[in-house]
Design a protein around this motif. Structure first.
Motif, PDB file in Angstrom:
ATOM      1  N   ASP A 126       0.868  -1.244   0.038  1.00  0.00           N
ATOM      2  CA  ASP A 126      -0.123  -0.017   0.052  1.00  0.00           C
ATOM      3  C   ASP A 126       0.883   1.173   0.004  1.00  0.00           C
ATOM      4  O   ASP A 126       0.584   2.267  -0.494  1.00  0.00           O
ATOM      5  CB  ASP A 126      -1.027  -0.036   1.293  1.00  0.00           C
ATOM      6  N   ALA A 127       2.064   1.101   0.625  1.00  0.00           N
ATOM      7  CA  ALA A 127       2.948   2.130   0.709  1.00  0.00           C
ATOM      8  C   ALA A 127       3.574   2.560  -0.701  1.00  0.00           C
ATOM      9  O   ALA A 127       3.535   3.768  -1.277  1.00  0.00           O
ATOM     10  CB  ALA A 127       4.083   2.137   1.623  1.00  0.00           C
ATOM     11  N   VAL A 128       3.867   1.462  -1.431  1.00  0.00           N
ATOM     12  CA  VAL A 128       4.432   1.495  -2.826  1.00  0.00           C
ATOM     13  C   VAL A 128       3.199   2.228  -3.718  1.00  0.00           C
ATOM     14  O   VAL A 128       3.497   2.988  -4.576  1.00  0.00           O
ATOM     15  CB  VAL A 128       4.751   0.409  -3.410  1.00  0.00           C
ATOM     16  N   LEU A 129       1.999   1.831  -3.504  1.00  0.00           N
ATOM     17  CA  LEU A 129       0.781   2.331  -4.174  1.00  0.00           C
ATOM     18  C   LEU A 129       0.589   3.915  -3.843  1.00  0.00           C
ATOM     19  O   LEU A 129      -0.493   4.344  -4.379  1.00  0.00           O
ATOM     20  CB  LEU A 129      -0.610   1.790  -4.113  1.00  0.00           C
ATOM     21  N   GLY A 130       1.351   4.373  -2.755  1.00  0.00           N
ATOM     22  CA  GLY A 130       0.474   5.696  -2.347  1.00  0.00           C
ATOM     23  C   GLY A 130      -0.488   5.824  -1.369  1.00  0.00           C
ATOM     24  O   GLY A 130      -0.839   6.742  -1.054  1.00  0.00           O
ATOM     25  N   LYS A 131      -0.973   4.663  -0.947  1.00  0.00           N
ATOM     26  CA  LYS A 131      -2.232   4.591  -0.252  1.00  0.00           C
ATOM     27  C   LYS A 131      -1.807   4.744   1.191  1.00  0.00           C
ATOM     28  O   LYS A 131      -2.813   5.073   2.032  1.00  0.00           O
ATOM     29  CB  LYS A 131      -3.073   3.113  -0.388  1.00  0.00           C
ATOM     30  N   SER A 132      -0.719   4.235   1.737  1.00  0.00           N
ATOM     31  CA  SER A 132      -0.568   4.279   3.227  1.00  0.00           C
ATOM     32  C   SER A 132       0.915   4.778   3.552  1.00  0.00           C
ATOM     33  O   SER A 132       1.747   4.200   2.753  1.00  0.00           O
ATOM     34  CB  SER A 132      -0.979   2.819   3.824  1.00  0.00           C
TER      35      SER A 132
END
Length: 336
Positions: free
Chosen positions: A292-298
């Motif tokens: 999710d961090a890679v996706l910019g979500k978290s």
């Protein structure tokens, strides 16, 4: 869930095989290939192609990589990935030296890459619940954090001692659950197993808000224990991270007429609560958070800078044990 993140894995050892299993089933992620110069004689790679070098993995075009090779190789591999513009989830500790950890932080931060450290205890259900309760003020002022992490010798470890292998878990989780940083540490170590590294450590430290910390870590005990207690104004939380149980021991509020007890201005035993917590696999939670961090979500991951702080404190533990002097950590910049 967005599809199509391409991930690679570097290292198929005792942790790498578990990363491979989780990556192979992780929603929104494809395990593109695995790097291990020893091959995959145990079949742990989940059917992914097995490569010999990190360069081959980079050439396949990946969004991020999980670094699960021996600690001494983390810096070299991490710098290769950062140089290629690839994010990384690096097993703990982030590097085997403070300088190496700092170089990795600089390499990934300067390029704006998502990078984290696999401090798995942050994903333990009991500790996640404990952190939420401390943030909500359920304990009031925090006075002391005590951890005990002991058990038999792990034959998987060859390159570091108990401080860098095990105590880094407790250093990181203590700072994480309290939201504080270490300002000083004093420690003693012993080496009884005939290896060049220490296999037992006892440490006393202080956090930035004055909280006292005690760590007892060894791999010389037949008793396997993973114990974290946080004592404060309203009672004591105890987390068992082997079973993922969290228990609260409340201070009693009843007045007493017994004069001898009244004279001691301490606390008395009150109610005990064991919380029902959903128990998801910590490694799966870790991978979901990083995806999710890679996706910019978290951004709920252990950053490289936080991982650096843990390496700094571990180095201070070893320095204190070697010199017999309490090491002042207040001069180190606080982790972001």
């Amino acid at each position: 869930m967005a599809q199509g993140l391409r991930a690679g894995l570097i290292g198929l050892g005792s942790m790498g095989r578990h990363h491979a299993r989780v990556l192979a089933g992780l929603e929104g992620v494809e395990l593109v290939a695995v790097v291990d110069p020893m091959g995959d004689k145990n079949g742990w790679g989940q059917g992914a192609p097995v490569l010999s070098t990190v360069e081959e993995l980079i050439a396949l075009g990946i969004d991020y990589a999980v670094v699960a090779c021996p600690t001494a190789l983390h810096e070299e591999v991490g710098l290769q990935l950062a140089g290629a513009g690839i994010g990384a989830l690096v097993e703990k500790p982030v590097a085997d030296t403070v300088d190496g950890a700092r170089r990795l932080v600089e390499a990934f931060e300067s390029r704006g890459l998502v990078a984290g450290v696999g401090h798995i205890e942050r994903c333990n259900p009991a500790l996640r619940s404990l952190r939420q309760r401390l943030e909500a003020g359920e304990l009031g002022d925090v006075y002391q954090v005590v951890t005990r992490r002991q058990g038999p010798f792990p034959h998987r470890i060859a390159d570091v001692g108990v401080v860098k292998d095990l105590a880094t878990h407790d250093i990181d989780l203590t700072g994480w659950v309290t939201g504080q940083t270490y300002t000083s540490i004093s420690a003693r170590t012993v080496s009884k197993s005939g290896r060049p590294h220490e296999d037992m450590v006892s440490a006393v430290g202080q956090l930035s808000d004055g909280t006292m910390v005690n760590h007892l870590v060894n791999w010389l005990s037949p008793l396997k224990e993973r114990f974290t207690s946080v004592t404060g104004e309203r009672g004591c939380f105890v987390a068992d991270t082997l079973t993922a149980d969290l228990t609260f021991y409340a201070n009693a509020s009843q007045a007493t007429e017994w004069e001898a007890v009244q004279a001691f201005r301490g606390v008395a035993e009150g109610d005990m609560i064991r919380y029902a917590i959903p128990k998801r696999e910590p490694l799966l939670v870790e991978h979901e958070l990083f995806r999710d961090a890679v996706l910019g979500k978290s951004h709920d991951i252990c950053t490289l800078r936080q991982g650096l702080r843990t390496v700094e404190v571990a180095a201070a533990v070893l320095e204190s044990a070697a010199t017999g002097i309490t090491v002042d950590l207040s001069a180190y910049p606080a982790a972001q």
